[in-house]
Motif scaffolding. Structure first.
Motif, PDB file in Angstrom:
ATOM      1  N   GLY A  77      -7.061  52.849  39.928  1.00  0.00           N
ATOM      2  CA  GLY A  77      -8.263  52.133  39.529  1.00  0.00           C
ATOM      3  C   GLY A  77      -9.479  52.655  40.260  1.00  0.00           C
ATOM      4  N   VAL A  78     -10.601  52.655  39.571  1.00  0.00           N
ATOM      5  CA  VAL A  78     -11.889  53.015  40.159  1.00  0.00           C
ATOM      6  C   VAL A  78     -12.862  51.900  39.821  1.00  0.00           C
ATOM      7  CG1 VAL A  78     -13.734  54.718  40.308  1.00  0.00           C
ATOM      8  CG2 VAL A  78     -11.404  55.460  39.778  1.00  0.00           C
ATOM      9  N   TYR A  79     -13.552  51.386  40.837  1.00  0.00           N
ATOM     10  CA  TYR A  79     -14.441  50.239  40.640  1.00  0.00           C
ATOM     11  C   TYR A  79     -15.843  50.645  41.082  1.00  0.00           C
ATOM     12  CZ  TYR A  79      -9.801  48.294  40.427  1.00  0.00           C
ATOM     13  OH  TYR A  79      -8.486  48.076  40.096  1.00  0.00           O
ATOM     14  N   ASP A  80     -16.728  50.787  40.083  1.00  0.00           N
ATOM     15  CA  ASP A  80     -18.072  51.278  40.361  1.00  0.00           C
ATOM     16  C   ASP A  80     -19.152  50.324  39.889  1.00  0.00           C
ATOM     17  OD1 ASP A  80     -17.799  51.543  37.660  1.00  0.00           O
ATOM     18  OD2 ASP A  80     -18.180  53.706  37.589  1.00  0.00           O
ATOM     19  N   GLU A  81     -18.782  49.100  39.531  1.00  0.00           N
ATOM     20  CA  GLU A  81     -19.763  48.137  39.036  1.00  0.00           C
ATOM     21  C   GLU A  81     -20.020  47.020  40.045  1.00  0.00           C
ATOM     22  OE1 GLU A  81     -18.427  46.778  35.261  1.00  0.00           O
ATOM     23  OE2 GLU A  81     -18.653  48.740  34.288  1.00  0.00           O
ATOM     24  N   ILE A  82     -19.577  47.204  41.272  1.00  0.00           N
ATOM     25  CA  ILE A  82     -19.792  46.215  42.323  1.00  0.00           C
ATOM     26  C   ILE A  82     -21.037  46.625  43.102  1.00  0.00           C
ATOM     27  CG2 ILE A  82     -18.837  45.159  44.392  1.00  0.00           C
ATOM     28  CD1 ILE A  82     -16.052  45.782  43.247  1.00  0.00           C
ATOM     29  N   SER A  83     -22.048  45.797  43.094  1.00  0.00           N
ATOM     30  CA  SER A  83     -23.301  46.163  43.749  1.00  0.00           C
ATOM     31  C   SER A  83     -23.201  45.987  45.264  1.00  0.00           C
ATOM     32  CB  SER A  83     -24.446  45.304  43.210  1.00  0.00           C
ATOM     33  OG  SER A  83     -24.242  43.935  43.503  1.00  0.00           O
ATOM     34  N   ASN A  84     -23.669  46.978  45.983  1.00  0.00           N
ATOM     35  CA  ASN A  84     -23.767  46.942  47.445  1.00  0.00           C
ATOM     36  C   ASN A  84     -22.475  46.534  48.139  1.00  0.00           C
ATOM     37  OD1 ASN A  84     -26.645  47.559  47.488  1.00  0.00           O
ATOM     38  ND2 ASN A  84     -26.956  45.468  46.736  1.00  0.00           N
ATOM     39  N   PRO A  85     -21.338  47.161  47.813  1.00  0.00           N
ATOM     40  CA  PRO A  85     -20.102  46.813  48.532  1.00  0.00           C
ATOM     41  C   PRO A  85     -20.196  47.256  49.985  1.00  0.00           C
ATOM     42  CG  PRO A  85     -19.748  48.777  47.220  1.00  0.00           C
ATOM     43  CD  PRO A  85     -21.131  48.283  46.878  1.00  0.00           C
ATOM     44  N   ARG A  86     -19.769  46.408  50.894  1.00  0.00           N
ATOM     45  CA  ARG A  86     -19.850  46.717  52.319  1.00  0.00           C
ATOM     46  C   ARG A  86     -18.469  46.927  52.938  1.00  0.00           C
ATOM     47  NH1 ARG A  86     -24.781  45.084  54.540  1.00  0.00           N
ATOM     48  NH2 ARG A  86     -26.431  45.802  53.129  1.00  0.00           N
ATOM     49  N   GLN A  87     -17.549  46.012  52.663  1.00  0.00           N
ATOM     50  CA  GLN A  87     -16.232  46.073  53.295  1.00  0.00           C
ATOM     51  C   GLN A  87     -15.298  45.148  52.535  1.00  0.00           C
ATOM     52  OE1 GLN A  87     -15.196  44.841  57.667  1.00  0.00           O
ATOM     53  NE2 GLN A  87     -16.248  46.822  57.800  1.00  0.00           N
ATOM     54  N   LEU A  88     -13.983  45.438  52.609  1.00  0.00           N
ATOM     55  CA  LEU A  88     -13.007  44.564  51.970  1.00  0.00           C
ATOM     56  C   LEU A  88     -11.751  44.515  52.819  1.00  0.00           C
ATOM     57  CD1 LEU A  88     -10.453  46.217  50.415  1.00  0.00           C
ATOM     58  CD2 LEU A  88     -12.347  46.983  49.006  1.00  0.00           C
ATOM     59  N   VAL A  89     -10.989  43.442  52.623  1.00  0.00           N
ATOM     60  CA  VAL A  89      -9.695  43.316  53.265  1.00  0.00           C
ATOM     61  C   VAL A  89      -8.749  42.642  52.278  1.00  0.00           C
ATOM     62  CG1 VAL A  89     -10.326  41.117  54.360  1.00  0.00           C
ATOM     63  CG2 VAL A  89      -8.434  42.463  55.291  1.00  0.00           C
TER      64      VAL A  89
ATOM     65  N   THR B 104      -4.600  39.133  47.320  1.00  0.00           N
ATOM     66  CA  THR B 104      -5.984  38.947  46.908  1.00  0.00           C
ATOM     67  C   THR B 104      -6.888  39.778  47.812  1.00  0.00           C
ATOM     68  OG1 THR B 104      -6.177  36.971  48.290  1.00  0.00           O
ATOM     69  CG2 THR B 104      -5.625  36.637  45.972  1.00  0.00           C
ATOM     70  N   ILE B 105      -8.135  39.938  47.386  1.00  0.00           N
ATOM     71  CA  ILE B 105      -9.088  40.772  48.097  1.00  0.00           C
ATOM     72  C   ILE B 105     -10.275  39.921  48.527  1.00  0.00           C
ATOM     73  CG2 ILE B 105     -10.765  42.653  47.833  1.00  0.00           C
ATOM     74  CD1 ILE B 105      -8.760  43.911  45.860  1.00  0.00           C
ATOM     75  N   PHE B 106     -10.641  40.048  49.795  1.00  0.00           N
ATOM     76  CA  PHE B 106     -11.862  39.435  50.290  1.00  0.00           C
ATOM     77  C   PHE B 106     -12.889  40.556  50.436  1.00  0.00           C
ATOM     78  CE2 PHE B 106      -8.518  36.550  51.482  1.00  0.00           C
ATOM     79  CZ  PHE B 106      -9.041  35.325  51.140  1.00  0.00           C
ATOM     80  N   LEU B 107     -13.965  40.435  49.667  1.00  0.00           N
ATOM     81  CA  LEU B 107     -14.972  41.483  49.578  1.00  0.00           C
ATOM     82  C   LEU B 107     -16.302  40.952  50.071  1.00  0.00           C
ATOM     83  CD1 LEU B 107     -15.999  44.289  48.319  1.00  0.00           C
ATOM     84  CD2 LEU B 107     -16.577  42.898  46.303  1.00  0.00           C
ATOM     85  N   ILE B 108     -16.978  41.737  50.917  1.00  0.00           N
ATOM     86  CA  ILE B 108     -18.352  41.398  51.263  1.00  0.00           C
ATOM     87  C   ILE B 108     -19.279  42.428  50.637  1.00  0.00           C
ATOM     88  CG2 ILE B 108     -17.901  40.094  53.361  1.00  0.00           C
ATOM     89  CD1 ILE B 108     -18.644  42.619  54.963  1.00  0.00           C
ATOM     90  N   GLN B 109     -20.338  41.909  50.029  1.00  0.00           N
ATOM     91  CA  GLN B 109     -21.487  42.697  49.614  1.00  0.00           C
ATOM     92  C   GLN B 109     -22.609  42.384  50.593  1.00  0.00           C
ATOM     93  OE1 GLN B 109     -20.217  40.903  45.799  1.00  0.00           O
ATOM     94  NE2 GLN B 109     -21.355  42.611  44.879  1.00  0.00           N
ATOM     95  N   ASP B 110     -23.793  42.813  50.340  1.00  0.00           N
ATOM     96  CA  ASP B 110     -24.842  42.600  51.340  1.00  0.00           C
ATOM     97  C   ASP B 110     -25.123  41.132  51.603  1.00  0.00           C
ATOM     98  OD1 ASP B 110     -25.802  42.396  48.789  1.00  0.00           O
ATOM     99  OD2 ASP B 110     -27.666  43.493  49.156  1.00  0.00           O
ATOM    100  N   THR B 111     -25.068  40.294  50.574  1.00  0.00           N
ATOM    101  CA  THR B 111     -25.401  38.873  50.752  1.00  0.00           C
ATOM    102  C   THR B 111     -24.312  37.931  50.249  1.00  0.00           C
ATOM    103  OG1 THR B 111     -26.547  38.784  48.600  1.00  0.00           O
ATOM    104  CG2 THR B 111     -27.868  39.383  50.529  1.00  0.00           C
ATOM    105  N   THR B 112     -23.131  38.456  49.918  1.00  0.00           N
ATOM    106  CA  THR B 112     -22.119  37.644  49.232  1.00  0.00           C
ATOM    107  C   THR B 112     -20.725  37.897  49.788  1.00  0.00           C
ATOM    108  OG1 THR B 112     -23.424  37.749  47.192  1.00  0.00           O
ATOM    109  CG2 THR B 112     -21.133  37.061  46.978  1.00  0.00           C
ATOM    110  N   LEU B 113     -19.941  36.820  49.923  1.00  0.00           N
ATOM    111  CA  LEU B 113     -18.516  36.885  50.238  1.00  0.00           C
ATOM    112  C   LEU B 113     -17.748  36.392  49.024  1.00  0.00           C
ATOM    113  CD1 LEU B 113     -15.923  36.940  52.075  1.00  0.00           C
ATOM    114  CD2 LEU B 113     -16.552  34.602  52.767  1.00  0.00           C
ATOM    115  N   SER B 114     -16.753  37.191  48.563  1.00  0.00           N
ATOM    116  CA  SER B 114     -15.973  36.813  47.386  1.00  0.00           C
ATOM    117  C   SER B 114     -14.492  36.965  47.654  1.00  0.00           C
ATOM    118  CB  SER B 114     -16.351  37.696  46.184  1.00  0.00           C
ATOM    119  OG  SER B 114     -17.720  37.597  45.881  1.00  0.00           O
ATOM    120  N   LYS B 115     -13.704  36.112  46.983  1.00  0.00           N
ATOM    121  CA  LYS B 115     -12.250  36.249  46.947  1.00  0.00           C
ATOM    122  C   LYS B 115     -11.888  36.649  45.517  1.00  0.00           C
ATOM    123  CE  LYS B 115      -7.878  33.786  47.758  1.00  0.00           C
ATOM    124  NZ  LYS B 115      -7.254  32.501  48.178  1.00  0.00           N
TER     125      LYS B 115
END
Length: 384
Positions: free
Chosen positions: A41-53, A58-69
């Protein structure tokens, strides 16, 4: 020493997936070409990805101003809204003892924590002594030294030049408890330019040193060194961690090469000069490190545009270069997260899914190990 050098495969094709479907193309395509792993998989539609774990599928993703599960393919999970309103998120980690997700907001030097299940807000604390954070991990070794402590939280702070240690307590408070490492000296116990952190299969802390004259991953016993009452090399931090060996060398005292992955002074070397390197087992600015459930160590060799993987030799604590995930283009992988996968009979597929983030380009790549791929597509049980 087993070395499998991997080439960029220029293969056209499409990856097909869905409910009950198999991945149709058995060869890698695009950014990395992989022997041992293939693109999933390639994911290129996520704006400003910073880090993930990755955590429990499941994936916990941080962007510049957002935390998502999110789900394993970055799909939104029903009933788990993202948390917004941050200023500048730079690091995220998941702690299994507390069942919490920690994030650091650089804009106001604040650490916040949320419930892992639904991202419900639990607490936050301002950390004025922390100037920057690029990586975080938790590790409870030695937490009994702190009354009411549950786990230690480690924060890699390259601006301050240290890895901070905070005790997290049952009351949801953070107590400063010394540091793991700092710069200043020349031994492997000092880290000149702190970067990525991870916990290895024996509970030791791994710290990336991205200093241009070092390029090491250093191994530490995270238990606070409260007995260190005789400072050496201007050591004024008695609760620091102690460097521990990756490899036992045939000389005493053990030189830096025993404590690090990468090119370091070995037995009797007096003319060693540190530098960047593209050789197998050596690095150019290692920025991130991760460990799978069979103990293999994955290092983001950032300026060499590759992931290097190290395995432990059977029955002895000796790590060797194993293989690499390579690329000829400039993409600078800066974050890695691994998901192991349990098959039938409790078999663990090593590094079953590998997520690699290139924040400079806003790209996230997902790879599947050949072992898991073959099991899913052939019905054959993987036997390690």
């Amino acid at each position: 020493m087993k070395k499998v050098i991997l080439f960029l495969l220029m293969l056209a094709g499409t990856l097909l997936s869905g409910c009950g479907e198999k991945i149709a193309i058995p060869a890698a395509e695009g950014l990395f070409s992989v022997s041992g792993y293939r693109e999933a998989g390639v994911y290129d539609e996520i704006s400003n990805p910073r880090q993930l774990v990755e955590s429990y599928g499941t994936i916990f993703l941080i962007q510049d101003t957002t935390l998502s599960k999110l789900g394993q393919s970055f799909e939104v999970l029903e009933g788990v809204p993202s948390v917004t309103g941050f200023g500048d998120l730079t690091a995220v980690c998941v702690d299994y003892l507390t069942n919490l997700v920690f994030v650091f907001d650089q804009a106001n030097t604040t650490l916040s924590w949320f419930g892992r299940q639904g991202l419900d807000f639990v607490g936050s604390a301002s950390l004025p002594d922390v100037q920057s954070v690029v990586s975080m991990v938790t590790q409870p070794n030695g937490i009994e030294l702190v009354e009411g402590g549950i786990t230690f939280l480690y924060l890699s702070d390259p601006v301050s030049g240290v890895v901070h240690r905070y005790a997290f307590t049952v009351n949801g408070t953070l107590i400063p408890f010394g540091i793991l490492t700092r710069g200043g000296g020349e031994s492997a116990r000092f880290v000149k330019q702190v970067a990525g952190l991870a916990v290895d299969s024996e509970g030791m802390l791994l710290v990336c040193d991205a200093d241009p004259a070092r390029n090491w991953v250093i191994r530490f016993n995270s238990f606070p060194d409260t007995l260190d009452t005789t400072p050496d090399e201007d050591d004024i931090d008695p609760m620091r961690g102690l460097a521990v060996t990756f490899n036992e060398l045939d000389c005493l005292p053990q030189p830096a090469a025993a404590y690090v992955l990468g090119n370091a002074p070995g037995c009797g070397e007096t003319t060693w000069v540190g530098a960047t390197s593209s050789n197998d087992g050596e690095f150019n600015a290692p920025q991130a490190v991760a460990v799978d459930r069979i103990g293999r160590i994955f290092v983001a060799d950032t300026e060499n545009n590759r992931i290097q993987v190290f395995s432990e030799e059977s029955l002895v604590t000796e790590y060797r270069f194993d293989f690499l995930i390579d690329d000829v283009d400039t993409h600078r992988p800066a974050n890695i997260s691994l998901m192991s996968y349990d098959g039938d009979g409790g078999v663990v597929f090593p590094g079953a899914y590998v997520y690699v983030m290139m924040p400079d380009e806003g790209l996230i790549y997902k790879f599947i190990s050949n072992e898991l791929y073959n099991d899913l597509n052939s019905g054959q049980e993987y036997i390690p």
